[in-house]
Design a protein around this motif. Structure first.
Motif, short mmCIF file in Angstrom:
data_model
loop_
_atom_site.label_atom_id
_atom_site.label_comp_id
_atom_site.label_asym_id
_atom_site.label_seq_id
_atom_site.Cartn_x
_atom_site.Cartn_y
_atom_site.Cartn_z
N MET A 64 -16.36 -2.53 7.39
CA MET A 64 -15.70 -1.09 7.41
C MET A 64 -14.38 -1.15 8.29
SD MET A 64 -19.14 0.87 8.90
CE MET A 64 -19.43 -0.01 10.17
N GLY A 65 -13.22 -0.13 7.99
CA GLY A 65 -12.05 -0.27 8.33
C GLY A 65 -11.29 -1.34 7.87
N PRO B 27 -8.28 -2.92 5.62
CA PRO B 27 -7.12 -2.51 5.29
C PRO B 27 -7.12 -3.10 3.72
CG PRO B 27 -6.53 -3.70 7.03
CD PRO B 27 -7.84 -3.96 6.85
N ARG C 209 -6.95 2.72 4.40
CA ARG C 209 -8.00 1.97 5.37
C ARG C 209 -8.92 3.41 5.88
NH1 ARG C 209 -8.65 1.90 10.73
NH2 ARG C 209 -9.13 -0.12 11.67
N ILE C 210 -10.14 2.97 5.41
CA ILE C 210 -11.14 4.12 5.59
C ILE C 210 -11.98 3.59 6.75
CG2 ILE C 210 -13.04 5.34 4.62
CD1 ILE C 210 -10.19 5.66 3.22
N PRO C 211 -11.84 4.09 8.06
CA PRO C 211 -12.64 3.57 9.18
C PRO C 211 -13.94 3.45 9.26
CG PRO C 211 -11.17 5.17 9.69
CD PRO C 211 -11.32 5.50 8.43
N ASP C 212 -14.66 4.16 8.42
CA ASP C 212 -16.11 3.69 8.21
C ASP C 212 -16.71 3.41 6.73
OD1 ASP C 212 -15.89 6.10 6.60
OD2 ASP C 212 -17.57 7.19 7.46
N ARG D 71 -4.59 3.14 15.71
CA ARG D 71 -5.39 4.26 15.38
C ARG D 71 -5.58 5.16 16.49
NH1 ARG D 71 -5.30 3.67 9.84
NH2 ARG D 71 -7.28 4.65 9.93
N ASP E 261 -8.10 8.45 17.74
CA ASP E 261 -9.35 9.34 17.17
C ASP E 261 -9.06 10.84 17.64
OD1 ASP E 261 -11.02 7.57 16.12
OD2 ASP E 261 -11.52 6.80 17.98
N GLU F 262 -10.30 9.62 12.61
CA GLU F 262 -9.52 8.48 12.85
C GLU F 262 -8.42 8.29 11.90
OE1 GLU F 262 -11.15 4.51 13.43
OE2 GLU F 262 -9.37 3.64 12.83
#
Lengths: 194, 194
Positions: free
Chosen positions: A127-128, A130, A153-156, B130, B132, B151
């Motif tokens: 997860m996350g 890049p 980049r998708i954090p989850d 990053r 939040d 995020e």
């Protein structure tokens, strides 16, 4: 619909200043990213055609999102690229099955012409992770001002049983391009290279 | 009066269809807009920094309207909001605090009667850091279904002499909100809290 989509993320970047000098008009690019379930996570499958069908679907959904977000007509898109990140329980080959056999045709149909190879990148990650989506001119791969990349980049995502699939488009080359090579006004536009 | 020099703008919209639970016919949208600007106070201690808040107001309004546009253009669909700032290494946390007033002002101007305080976060960091961005309901801070966070970050910002300013908005609760507490339909709407 074949793809089980958890989310779609659309990103637009506008560069107004680079190297301390105004970029006029600003360079703009957009990415559209889908987080999907990987139906083959955790098991080896010989036949990956279901993933290619998902790729075909995303090759329509994602470019439409990106073109709309960029706010220009599709025929004014100048460069394109694609990338995928497979979660920990998937194979690199799953990314290949999504990206290569069928995703390009609907993508090209939306942009018109677009004879060049769509530059691509793939990886496995957590997860996350890049993802650098490579970019190249859609009509002639050698246009040097348009060699570029866009990081998303998708954090989850991707979770272990997911795949992140991304496409990117631009309405221009890099800001202040000045390293020569084939320029876009010299494109022949037949073989997708020159 | 320092000019506001914008290097880059990034607009991002997520459409969330599910997170393992029932798939929503209409996704919840979570959007953010980020501006990379020059920090006029980087590299030295300046006592009176407040005039820059006024300078930032037009940029705040531009950012908020870009974000509402990216969410479909109708400000009345916005249910949650938040803001934040990242200050590059040559600046102080206090410079990030300059965003409180113009960032909040911009979103309230566009959203009409939003009563709740705009939740915020700030930090000092390097390129790619990053942050939040906390999210709460626009009319009542205690609405539990709308407590959320987005995020965000930009791979090449902030440089030492820059700041990244962020606004965020959502069109609904967390995708499978079921943790109880004050519900949006029970808001009294008097004090911005309940």
């Amino acid at each position: 619909m074949n793809a089980e989509i958890r989310r779609i993320i659309t990103i637009v970047e506008e560069v107004r200043d680079e190297g301390g000098r105004l970029v006029h008009p600003p360079t703009r690019r957009a990415a559209a990213v889908a987080v999907i379930h990987n139906p083959f996570a955790g098991r080896f499958m010989d036949d990956l055609s279901a993933l290619s069908d998902i790729g075909e679907e995303l090759g329509d959904i994602l470019p439409r999102r990106a073109v709309a977000a960029l706010g220009i007509s599709a025929d004014r898109v100048e460069s394109f690229g694609k990338a995928a990140a497979v979660g920990a329980d998937g194979e690199l080959e799953h990314a290949a099955a999504i990206l290569h056999p069928k995703l390009g045709a609907p993508f090209r149909a939306i942009l018109g012409k677009a004879a060049a190879l769509i530059p691509s990148a793939k990886k496995r990650g957590g997860m996350g992770v890049p993802l650098d989506i490579p970019l190249g001119h859609k009509d002639a791969a050698k246009v040097r001002s348009h060699f570029d990349g866009m990081e998303v980049r998708i954090p989850d995502a991707p979770r272990d049983n997911e795949i992140v699939v991304a496409i990117a488009i631009t309405g221009s080359g890099r800001p202040h391009p000045r390293i020569g090579g084939l320029s876009k006004d010299k494109i022949v536009g037949i073989d997708g290279v020159n | 009066m320092p000019d506001v020099v914008v290097r880059k703008l990034v607009v991002q919209v997520e459409e969330v269809f599910h997170e393992g639970g029932p798939i929503r016919p209409e996704p919840v949208k979570r959007g953010s807009v980020l501006a990379v600007i020059a920090n006029p106070y980087a590299g030295r201690y300046v006592e009176d920094i407040q005039p820059f808040m006024e300078d930032l107001k037009p940029l705040g309004l531009e950012m908020a309207s870009k974000l509402v546009d990216a969410l479909g253009g109708d400000a009345s669909v916005v249910e949650g909001y938040g803001k934040g700032a990242i200050v590059g290494g040559g600046g102080e946390l206090e410079h990030g605090a300059l965003w409180h007033n113009p960032g909040g002002y911009a979103m309230r101007e566009l959203l009409g009667g939003a009563k709740a305080i705009v939740p915020s976060s700030k930090k000092v960091g390097g390129p790619g850091v990053r942050i939040d961005i906390p999210i709460t309901h626009v009319n009542a801070s205690y609405v539990r279904s709308h407590f959320d966070a987005i995020e965000v970050g930009i791979n090449d910002a902030p440089r030492n002499n820059e700041m990244v300013l962020v606004l965020a908005m959502t069109t609904g609760a967390r995708v499978h909100a079921r943790a109880g507490g004050l519900q949006a339909q029970d808001i009294k709407g008097e004090d911005g809290l309940r």
